[in-house]
Design a protein around this motif. Structure first.
Motif, PDB file in Angstrom:
ATOM      1  N   ALA A 128       0.831  -1.201   0.000  1.00 48.56           N
ATOM      2  CA  ALA A 128       0.000   0.000   0.000  1.00 48.56           C
ATOM      3  C   ALA A 128       0.867   1.253   0.000  1.00 48.56           C
ATOM      4  CB  ALA A 128      -0.936   0.005   1.206  1.00 48.56           C
ATOM      5  N   ALA A 129       1.994   1.212   0.720  1.00 49.68           N
ATOM      6  CA  ALA A 129       2.909   2.359   0.754  1.00 49.68           C
ATOM      7  C   ALA A 129       3.545   2.590  -0.605  1.00 49.68           C
ATOM      8  CB  ALA A 129       3.988   2.152   1.811  1.00 49.68           C
ATOM      9  N   SER A 130       3.490   1.571  -1.467  1.00 48.29           N
ATOM     10  CA  SER A 130       3.987   1.712  -2.829  1.00 48.29           C
ATOM     11  C   SER A 130       2.976   2.470  -3.689  1.00 48.29           C
ATOM     12  CB  SER A 130       4.280   0.336  -3.434  1.00 48.29           C
ATOM     13  OG  SER A 130       5.284  -0.314  -2.692  1.00 48.29           O
ATOM     14  N   ALA A 131       2.123   3.261  -3.034  1.00 49.48           N
ATOM     15  CA  ALA A 131       1.117   4.055  -3.734  1.00 49.48           C
ATOM     16  C   ALA A 131       1.771   5.016  -4.720  1.00 49.48           C
ATOM     17  CB  ALA A 131       0.278   4.830  -2.724  1.00 49.48           C
ATOM     18  N   TYR A 132       3.054   5.263  -4.524  1.00 50.85           N
ATOM     19  CA  TYR A 132       3.812   6.110  -5.440  1.00 50.85           C
ATOM     20  C   TYR A 132       4.647   5.179  -6.300  1.00 50.85           C
ATOM     21  CZ  TYR A 132       2.430   9.530  -1.972  1.00 50.85           C
ATOM     22  OH  TYR A 132       1.701  10.303  -1.114  1.00 50.85           O
ATOM     23  N   PRO A 133       4.194   4.892  -7.537  1.00 51.34           N
ATOM     24  CA  PRO A 133       4.850   3.873  -8.359  1.00 51.34           C
ATOM     25  C   PRO A 133       6.303   4.207  -8.698  1.00 51.34           C
ATOM     26  CG  PRO A 133       3.037   4.940  -9.551  1.00 51.34           C
ATOM     27  CD  PRO A 133       3.086   5.537  -8.187  1.00 51.34           C
ATOM     28  N   ASP A 134       7.061   3.160  -8.899  1.00 53.19           N
ATOM     29  CA  ASP A 134       8.457   3.234  -9.331  1.00 53.19           C
ATOM     30  C   ASP A 134       9.387   3.910  -8.332  1.00 53.19           C
ATOM     31  OD1 ASP A 134       7.697   2.009 -11.742  1.00 53.19           O
ATOM     32  OD2 ASP A 134       7.124   3.950 -12.579  1.00 53.19           O
ATOM     33  N   VAL A 135       8.977   3.999  -7.081  1.00 52.20           N
ATOM     34  CA  VAL A 135       9.840   4.552  -6.047  1.00 52.20           C
ATOM     35  C   VAL A 135       9.958   3.496  -4.947  1.00 52.20           C
ATOM     36  CG1 VAL A 135      10.191   6.449  -4.427  1.00 52.20           C
ATOM     37  CG2 VAL A 135       9.021   6.881  -6.578  1.00 52.20           C
ATOM     38  N   PRO A 136      11.181   3.107  -4.566  1.00 49.77           N
ATOM     39  CA  PRO A 136      11.336   2.087  -3.534  1.00 49.77           C
ATOM     40  C   PRO A 136      10.829   2.563  -2.174  1.00 49.77           C
ATOM     41  CG  PRO A 136      13.465   2.966  -4.191  1.00 49.77           C
ATOM     42  CD  PRO A 136      12.445   3.598  -5.081  1.00 49.77           C
ATOM     43  N   VAL A 137      10.513   1.611  -1.315  1.00 48.14           N
ATOM     44  CA  VAL A 137       9.969   1.883   0.013  1.00 48.14           C
ATOM     45  C   VAL A 137      11.037   1.581   1.061  1.00 48.14           C
ATOM     46  CG1 VAL A 137       8.178   1.253   1.684  1.00 48.14           C
ATOM     47  CG2 VAL A 137       7.632   1.324  -0.758  1.00 48.14           C
ATOM     48  N   ALA A 138      11.177   2.480   2.047  1.00 48.97           N
ATOM     49  CA  ALA A 138      12.163   2.294   3.113  1.00 48.97           C
ATOM     50  C   ALA A 138      11.634   2.915   4.396  1.00 48.97           C
ATOM     51  CB  ALA A 138      13.491   2.936   2.730  1.00 48.97           C
ATOM     52  N   GLY A 139      12.314   2.662   5.492  1.00 48.87           N
ATOM     53  CA  GLY A 139      11.941   3.232   6.782  1.00 48.87           C
ATOM     54  C   GLY A 139      12.896   2.728   7.840  1.00 48.87           C
TER      55      GLY A 139
END
Length: 185
Positions: free
Chosen positions: A148-159
């Motif tokens: 769901a956090a990948s709601a912004y396509p083509d951008v990797p997810v981190a935290g």
């Protein structure tokens, strides 16, 4: 692989969105006390020192500093907790995740507060990474929260996570990027 530099930069941008401060060469700082659960400073480079931070924050009791590379020496401070920066995803898409309003997070195009049943996650789009934060819910909801956090396509997810939340993230495929510490006076 997601670069730690971009993950740290996104996290500082998130803090600045919540409580505007000032970006300096080695740290983001706020001269006034930030809201609960947000640091008064975030180091941006591994070579940041106490001199890059302490003159630019309210250093009284309660002051907190996110030591993004876990290598500061902060006299008069103690470690509140240690955590691990993580690269996530892409997660397992699950139906039912939807954008919700409010929950005390900034209303901004770069922010998506997402919910599915009792689970909640905040996604913040930085320059090169989507920051995943404030996950709450059952462990089995983690992959769906990442997707769901990948709601912004083509951008990797981190935290970053620590304790049980870190174990859950790693058990569901997150990769560690490096340590961090949060210091408090």
């Amino acid at each position: 692989m997601i670069g730690l530099k971009w993950t740290v930069a996104e996290n500082a941008a998130w803090c600045d969105l919540v409580w505007p401060g000032q970006f300096r060469p080695r740290a983001w700082t706020s001269r006034t006390r930030t809201p609960a659960y947000y640091p008064d400073a975030v180091t941006l480079t591994p070579d940041a020192t106490a001199a890059d931070i302490l003159p630019f924050v309210d250093g009284s009791a309660g002051c907190s500093v996110k030591d993004s590379f876990a290598n500061l020496d902060l006299p008069g401070f103690s470690v509140l907790f240690e955590a691990t920066w993580i690269a996530c995803g892409p997660g397992v898409p699950e139906p039912g995740w939807r954008r919700v309003a409010g929950h005390g997070f900034p209303a901004d195009d770069s922010v998506a507060v997402l919910s599915r049943g009792p689970a909640l996650v905040v996604a913040h789009r930085g320059d090169r990474v989507v920051g995943l934060s404030n996950f709450s819910g059952p462990a089995q909801a983690w992959p769906g929260a990442v997707a769901a956090a990948s709601a912004y396509p083509d951008v990797p997810v981190a935290g970053y996570e620590h304790g049980d939340a870190l174990r859950i993230a790693l058990d569901h495929g997150a990769e560690p990027l490096g340590p961090l510490r949060v210091w408090v006076r």
